[in-house]
Design a protein around this motif. Structure first.
Motif, short mmCIF file in Angstrom:
data_model
loop_
_atom_site.label_atom_id
_atom_site.label_comp_id
_atom_site.label_asym_id
_atom_site.label_seq_id
_atom_site.Cartn_x
_atom_site.Cartn_y
_atom_site.Cartn_z
N TRP A 38 0.91 -1.07 -0.04
CA TRP A 38 0.09 -0.46 0.06
C TRP A 38 0.92 1.22 0.23
CZ3 TRP A 38 -4.95 -0.32 -1.55
CH2 TRP A 38 -5.22 -2.17 -1.67
N ALA A 39 2.10 1.59 0.79
CA ALA A 39 2.80 2.02 0.78
C ALA A 39 3.55 2.66 -0.82
CB ALA A 39 3.77 2.25 1.31
N GLU A 40 3.24 1.43 -1.63
CA GLU A 40 3.69 2.20 -3.08
C GLU A 40 2.55 2.06 -3.74
OE1 GLU A 40 5.29 -1.37 -5.42
OE2 GLU A 40 7.39 -1.52 -2.98
N VAL A 41 1.55 1.45 -3.79
CA VAL A 41 0.21 2.27 -4.30
C VAL A 41 0.16 3.78 -4.27
CG1 VAL A 41 -2.12 2.57 -3.64
CG2 VAL A 41 -1.27 0.19 -4.23
N ALA A 42 0.23 4.00 -3.03
CA ALA A 42 0.17 5.43 -2.09
C ALA A 42 0.60 6.54 -2.92
CB ALA A 42 0.29 5.25 -0.89
N ALA A 43 1.94 6.18 -3.31
CA ALA A 43 2.75 6.98 -3.67
C ALA A 43 2.58 6.75 -5.27
CB ALA A 43 4.31 6.49 -2.97
N ALA A 44 2.66 6.02 -6.00
CA ALA A 44 2.13 6.52 -7.11
C ALA A 44 1.04 5.65 -7.87
CB ALA A 44 2.88 5.20 -7.81
N PRO A 45 0.09 6.73 -7.27
CA PRO A 45 -1.44 5.66 -7.88
C PRO A 45 -1.79 5.97 -9.05
CG PRO A 45 -1.69 7.98 -7.18
CD PRO A 45 -0.15 7.73 -6.68
N SER A 99 -13.71 -3.01 4.68
CA SER A 99 -13.17 -2.37 4.21
C SER A 99 -13.12 -0.76 4.37
CB SER A 99 -14.00 -1.95 2.18
OG SER A 99 -13.82 -3.50 1.77
N GLU A 100 -13.59 -0.37 4.54
CA GLU A 100 -13.66 1.36 6.22
C GLU A 100 -12.47 1.19 7.25
OE1 GLU A 100 -13.17 5.10 5.96
OE2 GLU A 100 -14.40 4.24 4.31
N ARG A 101 -12.69 -0.04 7.94
CA ARG A 101 -11.45 -0.32 8.33
C ARG A 101 -10.09 -0.13 8.02
NH1 ARG A 101 -14.45 -3.86 13.25
NH2 ARG A 101 -16.04 -2.47 14.13
N TYR A 102 -10.31 -1.32 7.19
CA TYR A 102 -9.17 -1.68 6.79
C TYR A 102 -8.22 -0.72 6.14
CZ TYR A 102 -6.05 -3.89 4.70
OH TYR A 102 -3.91 -4.71 4.13
N LEU A 103 -9.35 0.01 5.27
CA LEU A 103 -8.65 1.60 4.45
C LEU A 103 -7.61 2.54 5.92
CD1 LEU A 103 -7.27 3.02 2.01
CD2 LEU A 103 -10.24 3.74 2.44
N ARG A 104 -8.64 2.50 6.87
CA ARG A 104 -8.25 3.04 7.80
C ARG A 104 -6.98 2.80 8.42
NH1 ARG A 104 -12.82 3.88 9.63
NH2 ARG A 104 -13.21 2.24 11.64
N PHE A 105 -7.13 1.74 8.47
CA PHE A 105 -5.58 0.79 9.18
C PHE A 105 -4.56 0.76 8.55
CE2 PHE A 105 -2.96 -3.12 10.22
CZ PHE A 105 -3.19 -2.71 11.80
N ILE A 106 -4.46 0.70 7.13
CA ILE A 106 -3.52 0.76 6.36
C ILE A 106 -2.94 1.82 6.08
CG2 ILE A 106 -3.82 -1.04 5.31
CD1 ILE A 106 -4.69 0.44 2.98
N CYS A 107 -3.57 3.20 7.05
CA CYS A 107 -3.37 4.49 6.43
C CYS A 107 -2.49 4.86 7.76
CB CYS A 107 -4.64 5.30 5.92
SG CYS A 107 -4.75 5.42 4.15
N ARG A 108 -3.05 4.27 8.58
CA ARG A 108 -2.84 4.55 10.15
C ARG A 108 -1.88 5.54 10.51
NH1 ARG A 108 -1.40 -0.31 9.78
NH2 ARG A 108 0.46 -1.32 10.82
N ASP A 109 -0.17 4.90 9.81
CA ASP A 109 0.72 6.46 10.30
C ASP A 109 1.79 7.29 8.74
OD1 ASP A 109 1.07 4.63 12.11
OD2 ASP A 109 1.86 2.68 11.13
N GLY A 110 -0.01 7.61 8.72
CA GLY A 110 0.10 8.06 7.62
C GLY A 110 0.00 8.34 5.69
N LEU A 111 -0.11 6.98 5.50
CA LEU A 111 -0.66 6.83 3.97
C LEU A 111 -1.87 7.72 3.46
CD1 LEU A 111 0.52 2.87 3.57
CD2 LEU A 111 1.65 5.39 3.68
N ASP A 112 -1.26 8.03 2.02
CA ASP A 112 -2.47 8.90 1.74
C ASP A 112 -3.67 8.80 1.19
OD1 ASP A 112 -3.76 10.69 -0.62
OD2 ASP A 112 -2.06 12.57 -0.18
N ARG A 113 -4.31 8.94 2.34
CA ARG A 113 -6.18 8.42 1.70
C ARG A 113 -6.71 8.13 0.49
NH1 ARG A 113 -10.88 5.97 4.60
NH2 ARG A 113 -12.79 6.71 3.54
N ASP A 114 -6.55 9.15 -0.21
CA ASP A 114 -6.49 9.83 -1.42
C ASP A 114 -6.28 9.56 -2.53
OD1 ASP A 114 -9.23 11.44 0.17
OD2 ASP A 114 -7.60 13.29 0.00
N SER A 115 -5.13 9.31 -2.45
CA SER A 115 -4.17 8.54 -3.29
C SER A 115 -4.77 6.84 -3.67
CB SER A 115 -2.73 8.43 -3.15
OG SER A 115 -2.57 10.45 -3.18
N ILE A 116 -4.92 6.13 -2.20
CA ILE A 116 -5.23 4.56 -2.57
C ILE A 116 -6.43 4.89 -2.82
CG2 ILE A 116 -5.64 2.49 -0.82
CD1 ILE A 116 -3.65 3.28 0.99
N LEU A 117 -7.39 5.38 -2.89
CA LEU A 117 -8.91 5.59 -3.13
C LEU A 117 -8.23 6.47 -4.33
CD1 LEU A 117 -10.89 7.84 -0.21
CD2 LEU A 117 -11.41 4.76 -1.44
#
Length: 222
Positions: free
Chosen positions: A83-90, A131-149
């Motif tokens: 998910w870090a790679e996804v957030a960095a390059a959506p 889904s919503e809980r999991y997305l919140r969990f993977i973004c807990r340390d600062g990953l960009d939620r909007d980029s992942i979405l």
């Protein structure tokens, strides 16, 4: 009754409570006691079918003359992404840990290995994801939620993608004539809902969810 389990953290009994992961061995203990079973649990946190196949090969290298069952539960980590790679390059293509074709091919190999050793394979479908809980969990340390979405399209794409892997496991069971235990159906039919049956990370069954897994396995044995 001799049972060997190969799977991931679902059957390992991993719980997320008070922000920490712990292991609950309750379902194993109760199942062994209630059915007089010798149960060897080789499930591992984060395990994929790709990682497990070497252990299944080693475990199946000898012939088993006594009746034994091998439970297989995979797909939850196989379908996951970096998910870090996804957030960095959506805007780029990202592949999951085990692409669908490899997942099904390797699952079929696991079934063949177990049968060649004289044992009976049993496949489990996957408990669903919140889904919503999991997305919140993977973004807990600062990953960009909007980029992942932006890459996902919508938050429920997480649920649908994981469901695809559960259906592929069921397809392998159907096409290889393997006994199937439908954990996913049990979770979705339960009136308490996923909010109570899953932990705060949206993927690991809560104590209530683990109790449901135990009852589903017992019903299958009965």
């Amino acid at each position: 009754m001799n049972i060997t389990v190969f799977g991931d953290s679902i059957l390992k009994g991993i719980l997320l409570e008070d922000g920490k992961y712990t292991i609950n061995h309750e379902w194993e203990r109760r199942f062994a006691e209630d059915y007089g079973a010798t149960l060897v649990n080789r499930s591992r946190f984060g395990c994929t079918i790709r990682k497990a196949i070497a252990a299944i090969r080693r475990d199946s290298a000898r012939r088993f003359d006594e009746a034994e069952t091998v439970v297989l539960e995979f797909g939850g980590n196989d379908c996951d992404y970096n998910w870090a790679e996804v957030a960095a390059a959506p805007d780029r293509f990202h592949d999951c840990k085990t692409p669908p074709e490899e997942f099904m091919r390797t699952y079929r190999e696991a079934v063949a290995l177990v049968r060649a050793s004289g044992r009976e394979p049993v496949i489990l479908t996957l408990p669903p994801i919140h889904s919503e809980r999991y997305l919140r969990f993977i973004c807990r340390d600062g990953l960009d939620r909007d980029s992942i979405l932006a890459w996902l399209g919508d938050v429920d794409a997480i649920f649908r993608w994981q469901e695809k892997y559960s259906r592929m496991a069921a397809r392998v069971a159907r096409e290889e004539n393997v006994r199937l235990i439908d954990l996913r159906g049990a979770f979705l039919r339960d009136g308490r809902g996923l909010g109570e049956l899953l932990c705060a990370d949206g993927i690991h069954p809560s104590r209530s969810g683990q109790g449901l897994i135990f009852r589903t396995l017992c019903e299958s044995v009965a």
